[in-house]
Design an enzyme around this catalytic site. Structure first.
Site, PDB file in Angstrom:
ATOM      1  N   LYS A 214       0.837  -1.217   0.000  1.00  0.00           N
ATOM      2  CA  LYS A 214       0.000   0.000   0.000  1.00  0.00           C
ATOM      3  C   LYS A 214       0.863   1.255   0.000  1.00  0.00           C
ATOM      4  O   LYS A 214       0.625   2.183  -0.776  1.00  0.00           O
ATOM      5  CB  LYS A 214      -0.897  -0.010   1.255  1.00  0.00           C
ATOM      6  CG  LYS A 214      -1.547   1.320   1.558  1.00  0.00           C
ATOM      7  CD  LYS A 214      -2.386   1.283   2.816  1.00  0.00           C
ATOM      8  CE  LYS A 214      -1.662   1.504   4.114  1.00  0.00           C
ATOM      9  NZ  LYS A 214      -1.365   2.905   4.465  1.00  0.00           N
ATOM     10  N   ASN A 215       1.876   1.288   0.879  1.00  0.00           N
ATOM     11  CA  ASN A 215       2.631   2.532   1.047  1.00  0.00           C
ATOM     12  C   ASN A 215       3.630   2.794  -0.081  1.00  0.00           C
ATOM     13  O   ASN A 215       4.268   3.840  -0.117  1.00  0.00           O
ATOM     14  CB  ASN A 215       3.325   2.558   2.415  1.00  0.00           C
ATOM     15  CG  ASN A 215       2.304   2.743   3.534  1.00  0.00           C
ATOM     16  OD1 ASN A 215       1.145   3.075   3.271  1.00  0.00           O
ATOM     17  ND2 ASN A 215       2.727   2.523   4.775  1.00  0.00           N
TER      18      ASN A 215
ATOM     19  N   CYS B 243      -4.594  13.280  12.767  1.00  0.00           N
ATOM     20  CA  CYS B 243      -5.238  11.994  12.529  1.00  0.00           C
ATOM     21  C   CYS B 243      -5.088  11.193  13.804  1.00  0.00           C
ATOM     22  O   CYS B 243      -4.463  11.642  14.755  1.00  0.00           O
ATOM     23  CB  CYS B 243      -4.597  11.279  11.352  1.00  0.00           C
ATOM     24  SG  CYS B 243      -2.977  10.668  11.713  1.00  0.00           S
TER      25      CYS B 243
ATOM     26  N   ARG C 149       0.821  14.994  12.916  1.00  0.00           N
ATOM     27  CA  ARG C 149       1.364  14.785  11.573  1.00  0.00           C
ATOM     28  C   ARG C 149       1.358  16.022  10.671  1.00  0.00           C
ATOM     29  O   ARG C 149       0.642  16.073   9.672  1.00  0.00           O
ATOM     30  CB  ARG C 149       0.643  13.624  10.887  1.00  0.00           C
ATOM     31  CG  ARG C 149       0.835  12.322  11.623  1.00  0.00           C
ATOM     32  CD  ARG C 149       0.047  11.204  11.006  1.00  0.00           C
ATOM     33  NE  ARG C 149       0.714  10.596   9.882  1.00  0.00           N
ATOM     34  CZ  ARG C 149       0.176   9.602   9.159  1.00  0.00           C
ATOM     35  NH1 ARG C 149      -0.999   9.145   9.452  1.00  0.00           N
ATOM     36  NH2 ARG C 149       0.838   9.083   8.158  1.00  0.00           N
TER      37      ARG C 149
ATOM     38  N   ASP D  88       5.120   1.003  11.982  1.00  0.00           N
ATOM     39  CA  ASP D  88       3.935   0.299  11.475  1.00  0.00           C
ATOM     40  C   ASP D  88       3.864  -1.155  11.944  1.00  0.00           C
ATOM     41  O   ASP D  88       2.908  -1.863  11.614  1.00  0.00           O
ATOM     42  CB  ASP D  88       3.902   0.347   9.936  1.00  0.00           C
ATOM     43  CG  ASP D  88       3.585   1.733   9.414  1.00  0.00           C
ATOM     44  OD1 ASP D  88       3.168   2.579  10.217  1.00  0.00           O
ATOM     45  OD2 ASP D  88       3.768   1.965   8.206  1.00  0.00           O
TER      46      ASP D  88
ATOM     47  N   ARG E  41      -8.310  -0.848   5.090  1.00  0.00           N
ATOM     48  CA  ARG E  41      -7.467   0.159   4.417  1.00  0.00           C
ATOM     49  C   ARG E  41      -6.097  -0.401   4.085  1.00  0.00           C
ATOM     50  O   ARG E  41      -5.412   0.125   3.214  1.00  0.00           O
ATOM     51  CB  ARG E  41      -7.282   1.381   5.321  1.00  0.00           C
ATOM     52  CG  ARG E  41      -8.555   2.139   5.549  1.00  0.00           C
ATOM     53  CD  ARG E  41      -8.313   3.381   6.350  1.00  0.00           C
ATOM     54  NE  ARG E  41      -7.366   4.253   5.651  1.00  0.00           N
ATOM     55  CZ  ARG E  41      -7.081   5.478   6.013  1.00  0.00           C
ATOM     56  NH1 ARG E  41      -7.672   6.000   7.062  1.00  0.00           N
ATOM     57  NH2 ARG E  41      -6.218   6.209   5.339  1.00  0.00           N
TER      58      ARG E  41
HETATM   59  C1  EPZ Z   1       4.284   7.132   6.142  1.00  0.00           C
HETATM   60  O1  EPZ Z   1       3.493   8.192   6.663  1.00  0.00           O
HETATM   61  C2  EPZ Z   1       3.387   5.921   6.072  1.00  0.00           C
HETATM   62  N1  EPZ Z   1       2.253   6.230   5.195  1.00  0.00           N
HETATM   63  C3  EPZ Z   1       2.921   5.554   7.465  1.00  0.00           C
HETATM   64  O2  EPZ Z   1       2.163   4.363   7.375  1.00  0.00           O
HETATM   65  C4  EPZ Z   1       4.148   5.292   8.347  1.00  0.00           C
HETATM   66  O3  EPZ Z   1       3.724   5.044   9.667  1.00  0.00           O
HETATM   67  C5  EPZ Z   1       5.069   6.509   8.337  1.00  0.00           C
HETATM   68  O4  EPZ Z   1       5.413   6.846   6.958  1.00  0.00           O
HETATM   69  C6  EPZ Z   1       6.377   6.302   9.094  1.00  0.00           C
HETATM   70  O5  EPZ Z   1       7.045   5.185   8.589  1.00  0.00           O
HETATM   71  C7  EPZ Z   1       2.385   6.106   3.874  1.00  0.00           C
HETATM   72  O6  EPZ Z   1       3.444   5.766   3.363  1.00  0.00           O
HETATM   73  C8  EPZ Z   1       1.204   6.372   3.030  1.00  0.00           C
HETATM   74  P1  EPZ Z   1       6.288  10.642   8.005  1.00  0.00           P
HETATM   75  P2  EPZ Z   1       4.028   9.696   6.582  1.00  0.00           P
HETATM   76  O7  EPZ Z   1       6.143  11.865   7.187  1.00  0.00           O
HETATM   77  O8  EPZ Z   1       4.767   9.860   5.320  1.00  0.00           O
HETATM   78  C9  EPZ Z   1       6.520  14.087  11.350  1.00  0.00           C
HETATM   79  C10 EPZ Z   1       0.375   2.905   7.889  1.00  0.00           C
HETATM   80  O9  EPZ Z   1      -0.077   2.401   8.941  1.00  0.00           O
HETATM   81  N2  EPZ Z   1       6.464  15.055  10.243  1.00  0.00           N
HETATM   82  O10 EPZ Z   1       7.517   9.824   7.822  1.00  0.00           O
HETATM   83  O11 EPZ Z   1       2.877  10.590   6.841  1.00  0.00           O
HETATM   84  C11 EPZ Z   1       5.236  13.286  11.504  1.00  0.00           C
HETATM   85  O12 EPZ Z   1       4.275  13.991  12.251  1.00  0.00           O
HETATM   86  C12 EPZ Z   1       0.815   4.364   7.853  1.00  0.00           C
HETATM   87  O13 EPZ Z   1       0.438   2.305   6.797  1.00  0.00           O
HETATM   88  C13 EPZ Z   1       6.617  16.407  10.505  1.00  0.00           C
HETATM   89  O14 EPZ Z   1       6.794  16.831  11.657  1.00  0.00           O
HETATM   90  O15 EPZ Z   1       5.009   9.723   7.817  1.00  0.00           O
HETATM   91  C14 EPZ Z   1       5.735  12.036  12.190  1.00  0.00           C
HETATM   92  O16 EPZ Z   1       5.853  12.265  13.565  1.00  0.00           O
HETATM   93  C15 EPZ Z   1       0.455   5.129   9.066  1.00  0.00           C
HETATM   94  N3  EPZ Z   1       6.591  17.282   9.455  1.00  0.00           N
HETATM   95  C16 EPZ Z   1       7.126  11.846  11.574  1.00  0.00           C
HETATM   96  O17 EPZ Z   1       7.484  13.108  11.026  1.00  0.00           O
HETATM   97  C17 EPZ Z   1       6.404  16.884   8.155  1.00  0.00           C
HETATM   98  O18 EPZ Z   1       6.374  17.736   7.250  1.00  0.00           O
HETATM   99  C18 EPZ Z   1       7.202  10.804  10.464  1.00  0.00           C
HETATM  100  O19 EPZ Z   1       6.163  11.033   9.528  1.00  0.00           O
HETATM  101  C19 EPZ Z   1       6.262  15.521   7.908  1.00  0.00           C
HETATM  102  C20 EPZ Z   1       6.281  14.604   8.962  1.00  0.00           C
END
Ligand code: EPZ
Length: 420
Positions: free
Chosen positions: A22-23, A117, A122, A307, A400
């Site tokens: 998915k990701n 969320c 996030r 995850d 999902r």
């Molecule tokens: C991806 O989310 C995945 N989703 C998530 O999978 C996964 O948990 C996550 O990466 C971490 O591995 C998809 O790929 C669609 P991040 P993403 O940006 O990209 C902070 C699942 O269960 N952050 O790496 O949204 C953020 O708040 C899902 O399949 C900022 O502060 O995650 C978090 O604490 C859930 N500013 C951390 O970074 C930003 O601009 C990591 O988030 C961006 C992120």
């Protein structure tokens, strides 16, 4: 509303095929917006989130077709809209990944802010900071991000303040069509980033370094069509491995890349599992034994994935001994703890980021509620290991991210039914 009814106690045994990730599928589908030519994606999983992304591409005016082999063909020519509405983005944060491709190709985009969320606030500040560094004018107004680059994006050095998967993906895609060279620093190195990088290269992007903290992209004026097969889902694979381990069972997964599962496989071995890997398969055998408690701490790849934190907690909840689990990526990713305790687990929370799990001899069935995708799958694992029949409510979360979960579990001996 559908529920899962799970009668625990049976050891999971057998062979399963792992679905496409998915990701990886979500950013790659967003990346089809970078070209006018047809792009064919195979091995995309049949999941609600993938349908939402296809719906979004359709709303923008892309032609989307699914053939008899379930390959998805997208032709994103002559888009009619450059707007991703709140209604879609609020149901799936990954919709935000259309921002980079749209600004890069069309010089303008409006995408709803995803907002908070279930698992945390996030923010998307790093995505926006990066686009500004590439020359976009970015304004946040009325709940929407409005980005403009009338004369196109321009390559730049971009330093991300933290490691973000989505931020890295959005900026990789945007930089493909920017003029000149972009270097993205402090990038996420997840296997899904590598899959996206390979996909972009197939479409003619001049991109290197993906899978390392620095990605270099020499912008091209136009990208082509092409074909890409989505990588296997390492989180789905990991979930079934943990489920088999929690029941003392034995499982062989096929169509999987064991190299993407390193941190998890090591922890499973510490928990007592015998692991054997091949080119595209992984075998786990617990030889009927109860797992041994193992400490885990989540971190960006190649560390232990956030995850898979909830699922491993389910394993630790029935393990011999006490373990600590530290969640370092999201601030609210322990919502499964209270539900697991309803099943007889003994887990204490210490603030937002640490849980202490005292392994119990057995879990007992109870009605529980799914709160987010991975929390839901952890409850499925706990229910499979528990005595009696557990009902899990709100399983739309599971749908999902897990393709036909009840069928796959039945295939390996799980007593799982979907009921309404
Ligand atoms: C991806 O989310 C995945 N989703 C998530 O999978 C996964 O948990 C996550 O990466 C971490 O591995 C998809 O790929 C669609 P991040 P993403 O940006 O990209 C902070 C699942 O269960 N952050 O790496 O949204 C953020 O708040 C899902 O399949 C900022 O502060 O995650 C978090 O604490 C859930 N500013 C951390 O970074 C930003 O601009 C990591 O988030 C961006 C992120």
């Amino acid at each position: 509303m559908d529920k899962l009814s799970i009668t625990g106690g049976a050891q999971l045994r057998g062979r399963l095929r792992v679905s496409g990730a998915k990701n990886a599928a979500l950013p790659i589908l967003a990346g089809t917006l970078l070209t006018d030519e047809p792009v064919t994606i195979s091995n995309a999983p049949h999941l609600h989130d993938v349908t939402t992304m296809l719906e979004l591409l359709g709303c923008l005016g892309a032609q989307v077709a699914v053939d008899e082999k379930l390959n998805v063909e997208v032709t994103a020519k002559n888009l009619t809209e450059l707007l991703a509405p709140y209604e879609l983005v609020k149901t799936m944060r990954a919709s935000f990944l259309v921002l980079g491709p749209l600004v890069a190709k069309y010089g303008a985009a409006e995408v709803s802010l995803p907002g908070g969320c279930a698992i945390g606030s996030r923010p998307v500040d790093q995505h926006l900071k990066g686009l500004e560094a590439l020359g976009a004018a970015v304004e946040v107004k009325d709940g929407y991000v409005k980005a403009r680059a009338a004369n196109g994006l321009v390559g730049a050095e971009v330093y991300m303040d933290l490691v973000t998967v989505g931020g890295t993906e959005n900026l990789m895609m945007a930089a493909c069509l920017a003029k000149g060279t972009t270097r993205l620093h402090n990038c996420a190195c997840e296997p899904e980033i590598v899959d996206l990088g390979n996909f972009l290269a197939t479409l003619g992007a001049d991109i290197s370094g993906y899978g390392t903290p620095t990605i270099e992209i020499h912008g091209v004026s136009k990208m082509s069509g092409g074909q890409h097969r989505i990588m296997p889902d390492r989180i789905e694979a990991g979930t079934y491995l943990i489920a088999a381990a929690a029941t003392g069972g034995s499982i062989k997964l096929v169509d999987v890349d064991a190299r993407t599962l390193g941190a998890l496989l090591e922890k499973l071995q510490q928990a007592g599992a015998q692991i054997t890997v091949g080119d595209d398969w992984v075998e786990l055998d617990m030889h009927g034994a109860r797992p041994i408690a193992v400490d885990i701490e989540t971190s960006p790849y190649p560390g232990f994935p956030t995850d898979m934190q909830a699922q491993f907690m389910a394993l630790n909840s029935i393990a011999q001994g006490t373990s600590t689990i530290r969640e370092n990526i999201f601030e609210n990713r322990f919502m499964h703890v209270q539900e697991m305790n309803r099943l007889g687990a003994n887990i204490e929370l210490h603030g937002h980021s640490m849980a202490v799990v005292h392994g119990v001899d057995e879990l007992r069935a109870a009605p529980v509620m799914a709160t987010d995708l991975r929390a839901s799958s952890s409850l499925v694992i706990a229910a499979l290991a528990a005595q009696g029949t557990t009902t899990i409510d709100r399983i739309y979360h599971i749908d999902r991210g897990y393709e036909t979960i009840e069928e796959k579990l039945q295939q390996i001996g799980g007593a799982v039914q979907r009921v309404s």
